[in-house]
Design a protein around this motif. Structure first.
Motif: not given
Length: 121
Positions: A88-96, A100-105
């Protein structure tokens, strides 16, 4: 072993960067989509004869998206290498990272709308 010159090191660095960009486009579906969209808006820019400022903003938006996609891919690959099993911690990192890409897009899409809606209508 003799130390390589500054110029030789820069040339090698550019080579590594080009290799990375090629690998990114070759292996990642999301970057392929972004590159296609970048080509489309570039063609639209020529078709609608956008201003120099509009070109600058459009190029910056394209660069930000492609750069963010590349960094997101790097984060995901490192995370998968460090922890191949679900965590879940790695999942959190990947989701964040993906967020970030989504915000830029989203910002880039808004830029595109601001540039092209008045020209289309």
């Amino acid at each position: 072993m003799p130390k390589e010159s500054f110029l030789v090191n820069r040339i090698k660095s550019v080579g590594f960067a080009l290799k990375g960009a090629f690998l990114l486009v070759k292996t990642e579906a999301s970057i392929k989509i972004q590159v296609c969209l970048a080509i489309i808006v570039t063609i639209l820019g020529f078709y609608f004869d956008i201003s120099n400022i509009e070109w600058i903003v459009q190029i910056l938006a394209i660069g930000l998206i492609l750069g963010a996609e590349g960094l997101n891919t790097a984060v995901e690959k490192i995370a998968d290498y460090i922890q191949p099993e679900y965590d879940p911690k790695i999942g959190f990192i990947k989701d964040v990272s993906a967020g970030a890409v989504m915000l830029v897009a989203i910002a880039a899409a808004i830029v595109g709308l601001i540039i092209y809606i008045p020209k289309i209508f």
